[in-house]
Motif scaffolding. Structure first.
Motif, PDB file in Angstrom:
ATOM      1  N   PRO A  38       5.970   5.439  11.401  1.00  0.00           N
ATOM      2  CA  PRO A  38       4.691   6.031  10.965  1.00  0.00           C
ATOM      3  C   PRO A  38       3.768   5.007  10.293  1.00  0.00           C
ATOM      4  O   PRO A  38       2.545   5.054  10.467  1.00  0.00           O
ATOM      5  CB  PRO A  38       5.122   7.113   9.960  1.00  0.00           C
ATOM      6  CG  PRO A  38       6.548   7.408  10.303  1.00  0.00           C
ATOM      7  CD  PRO A  38       7.128   6.118  10.795  1.00  0.00           C
ATOM      8  N   GLY A  81      -6.710  10.595   4.491  1.00  0.00           N
ATOM      9  CA  GLY A  81      -7.690   9.521   4.508  1.00  0.00           C
ATOM     10  C   GLY A  81      -7.624   8.574   3.316  1.00  0.00           C
ATOM     11  O   GLY A  81      -8.457   7.674   3.208  1.00  0.00           O
ATOM     12  N   ILE A 117       0.884  -1.174   0.000  1.00  0.00           N
ATOM     13  CA  ILE A 117       0.000   0.000   0.000  1.00  0.00           C
ATOM     14  C   ILE A 117       0.913   1.213   0.000  1.00  0.00           C
ATOM     15  O   ILE A 117       1.938   1.229   0.696  1.00  0.00           O
ATOM     16  CB  ILE A 117      -0.986   0.012   1.194  1.00  0.00           C
ATOM     17  CG1 ILE A 117      -1.915   1.237   1.117  1.00  0.00           C
ATOM     18  CG2 ILE A 117      -0.280  -0.052   2.526  1.00  0.00           C
ATOM     19  CD1 ILE A 117      -3.102   1.190   2.073  1.00  0.00           C
ATOM     20  N   ASP A 128       2.899  -7.882   6.427  1.00  0.00           N
ATOM     21  CA  ASP A 128       4.234  -7.818   7.035  1.00  0.00           C
ATOM     22  C   ASP A 128       4.789  -6.429   6.803  1.00  0.00           C
ATOM     23  O   ASP A 128       4.650  -5.875   5.707  1.00  0.00           O
ATOM     24  CB  ASP A 128       5.217  -8.779   6.347  1.00  0.00           C
ATOM     25  CG  ASP A 128       4.679 -10.183   6.191  1.00  0.00           C
ATOM     26  OD1 ASP A 128       3.871 -10.596   7.037  1.00  0.00           O
ATOM     27  OD2 ASP A 128       5.085 -10.848   5.209  1.00  0.00           O
TER      28      ASP A 128
HETATM   29  C1  LIG Z   1       1.056   4.296   5.488  1.00  0.00           C
HETATM   30  C2  LIG Z   1       0.270   5.091   4.442  1.00  0.00           C
HETATM   31  C3  LIG Z   1      -0.277   4.118   3.401  1.00  0.00           C
HETATM   32  C4  LIG Z   1      -0.881   5.809   5.151  1.00  0.00           C
HETATM   33  O1  LIG Z   1      -1.689   6.459   4.189  1.00  0.00           O
HETATM   34  P1  LIG Z   1      -2.398   7.873   4.495  1.00  0.00           P
HETATM   35  O2  LIG Z   1      -3.311   8.160   3.382  1.00  0.00           O
HETATM   36  O3  LIG Z   1      -1.356   8.881   4.803  1.00  0.00           O
HETATM   37  O4  LIG Z   1      -3.198   7.543   5.848  1.00  0.00           O
HETATM   38  P2  LIG Z   1      -4.630   8.127   6.260  1.00  0.00           P
HETATM   39  O5  LIG Z   1      -4.630   9.606   6.029  1.00  0.00           O
HETATM   40  O6  LIG Z   1      -5.705   7.335   5.613  1.00  0.00           O
HETATM   41  O7  LIG Z   1      -4.622   7.841   7.812  1.00  0.00           O
HETATM   42  C5  LIG Z   1      -5.531   6.918   8.420  1.00  0.00           C
HETATM   43  C6  LIG Z   1      -5.409   7.051   9.906  1.00  0.00           C
HETATM   44  O8  LIG Z   1      -4.084   6.697  10.332  1.00  0.00           O
HETATM   45  C7  LIG Z   1      -3.527   7.795  11.049  1.00  0.00           C
HETATM   46  N1  LIG Z   1      -2.122   7.910  10.701  1.00  0.00           N
HETATM   47  C8  LIG Z   1      -1.581   7.987   9.454  1.00  0.00           C
HETATM   48  N2  LIG Z   1      -0.249   8.137   9.554  1.00  0.00           N
HETATM   49  C9  LIG Z   1       0.022   8.202  10.891  1.00  0.00           C
HETATM   50  C10 LIG Z   1       1.195   8.395  11.642  1.00  0.00           C
HETATM   51  N3  LIG Z   1       2.375   8.576  11.051  1.00  0.00           N
HETATM   52  N4  LIG Z   1       1.123   8.392  12.988  1.00  0.00           N
HETATM   53  C11 LIG Z   1      -0.047   8.239  13.625  1.00  0.00           C
HETATM   54  N5  LIG Z   1      -1.240   8.061  12.955  1.00  0.00           N
HETATM   55  C12 LIG Z   1      -1.177   8.041  11.616  1.00  0.00           C
HETATM   56  C13 LIG Z   1      -4.261   9.025  10.587  1.00  0.00           C
HETATM   57  O9  LIG Z   1      -4.229  10.042  11.567  1.00  0.00           O
HETATM   58  C14 LIG Z   1      -5.647   8.503  10.357  1.00  0.00           C
HETATM   59  O10 LIG Z   1      -6.356   8.437  11.565  1.00  0.00           O
HETATM   60  P3  LIG Z   1      -7.878   9.003  11.647  1.00  0.00           P
HETATM   61  O11 LIG Z   1      -8.581   8.519  10.388  1.00  0.00           O
HETATM   62  O12 LIG Z   1      -8.418   8.386  12.868  1.00  0.00           O
HETATM   63  O13 LIG Z   1      -7.728  10.482  11.686  1.00  0.00           O
HETATM   64  C15 LIG Z   1       1.142   6.190   3.761  1.00  0.00           C
HETATM   65  O14 LIG Z   1       1.658   7.046   4.746  1.00  0.00           O
HETATM   66  C16 LIG Z   1       2.298   5.632   2.943  1.00  0.00           C
HETATM   67  O15 LIG Z   1       2.147   5.435   1.739  1.00  0.00           O
HETATM   68  N6  LIG Z   1       3.465   5.413   3.566  1.00  0.00           N
HETATM   69  C17 LIG Z   1       4.657   5.017   2.860  1.00  0.00           C
HETATM   70  C18 LIG Z   1       4.583   3.642   2.267  1.00  0.00           C
HETATM   71  C19 LIG Z   1       4.352   2.564   3.311  1.00  0.00           C
HETATM   72  O16 LIG Z   1       4.838   2.613   4.432  1.00  0.00           O
HETATM   73  N7  LIG Z   1       3.578   1.547   2.891  1.00  0.00           N
HETATM   74  C20 LIG Z   1       3.305   0.395   3.704  1.00  0.00           C
HETATM   75  C21 LIG Z   1       4.386  -0.619   3.491  1.00  0.00           C
HETATM   76  S1  LIG Z   1       4.203  -1.987   4.622  1.00  0.00           S
END
Ligand SMILES: CC(C)(COP(=O)(O)OP(=O)(O)OC[C@H]1O[C@@H](n2cnc3c(N)ncnc32)[C@H](O)[C@@H]1OP(=O)(O)O)[C@@H](O)C(=O)NCCC(=O)NCCS
Length: 158
Positions: free
Chosen positions: A124, A91, A81, A115
């Motif tokens: 994060p 979101g 993802i 995983d």
């Molecule tokens: C992890 C990832 C997919 C999250 O996507 P995103 O669109 O930023 O997340 P969202 O905005 O949908 O957040 C959903 C919830 O998680 C929380 N959240 C997101 N990142 C957070 C963080 N760093 N710390 C704490 N909470 C977090 C948000 O506050 C939100 O909570 P709420 O809906 O209750 O307000 C994105 O940051 C990403 O692509 N990261 C890099 C790639 C990665 O790590 N992929 C997974 C590989 S295993």
């Protein structure tokens, strides 16, 4: 408005660009995304890989890849993802996961497992999984490399 839909061939370039630009993904990991995407787009049974795209007015904001875990009854793996830096924290990740869960249910699945790394860089990412209600089920110390644990999250679908 964010729309989540099955990935279309025209999304491929943007998905590969997003995966390549994601600082957490190594070159090899980005290449794996490309291989799975090729299988999804070219093979009739998708080779067991399903992709979803998060779109806003024709622009790709993020994607997810999942599929049934071989030799399990109803368990699916979330393989990838990612949300673009510009769209993070709005979101999109939560919406992608919600749609993955809907698709897994429709395919007869009952559990999602994933995983991730236990490294500081992935803190994060782990916080995101906790926040959306996934359970930290296990840690395999030093799995990816010495000092880089594998952290396993799971989620039972209701
Ligand atoms: C992890 C990832 C997919 C999250 O996507 P995103 O669109 O930023 O997340 P969202 O905005 O949908 O957040 C959903 C919830 O998680 C929380 N959240 C997101 N990142 C957070 C963080 N760093 N710390 C704490 N909470 C977090 C948000 O506050 C939100 O909570 P709420 O809906 O209750 O307000 C994105 O940051 C990403 O692509 N990261 C890099 C790639 C990665 O790590 N992929 C997974 C590989 S295993």
């Amino acid at each position: 408005m964010i729309v989540i839909r099955p990935t279309q061939p025209e999304d491929a370039g943007s998905i590969l660009h997003l995966a390549g630009a994601e600082p957490l993904f190594s070159k090899e990991e980005a290449e794996t995304v490309a291989e799975l995407l090729e299988a999804y787009l070219t093979q009739e049974d998708h080779d067991g890989y399903f992709f979803l795209s998060a779109m806003d007015e024709g622009k790709l904001l993020g994607f997810a890849c999942f599929g049934p875990t071989p030799l399990t009854q109803g368990t699916f793996d979330l393989y990838w993802i990612a949300v673009s830096a510009a769209a993070s924290g709005q979101g999109v990740g939560r919406a992608l996961i919600a749609r993955v869960e809907d698709e897994v249910r429709a395919l007869g699945g009952r559990m999602i497992k994933l995983d991730t790394s236990g490294s500081a860089e992935y803190e994060p990412t782990r916080a995101f999984y906790h926040r959306i209600g996934y359970t930290h089920s296990a840690t395999v110390p030093d799995f990816y490399a010495p000092g880089d644990d594998m952290v396993i999250f799971s989620h039972l679908l209701t």
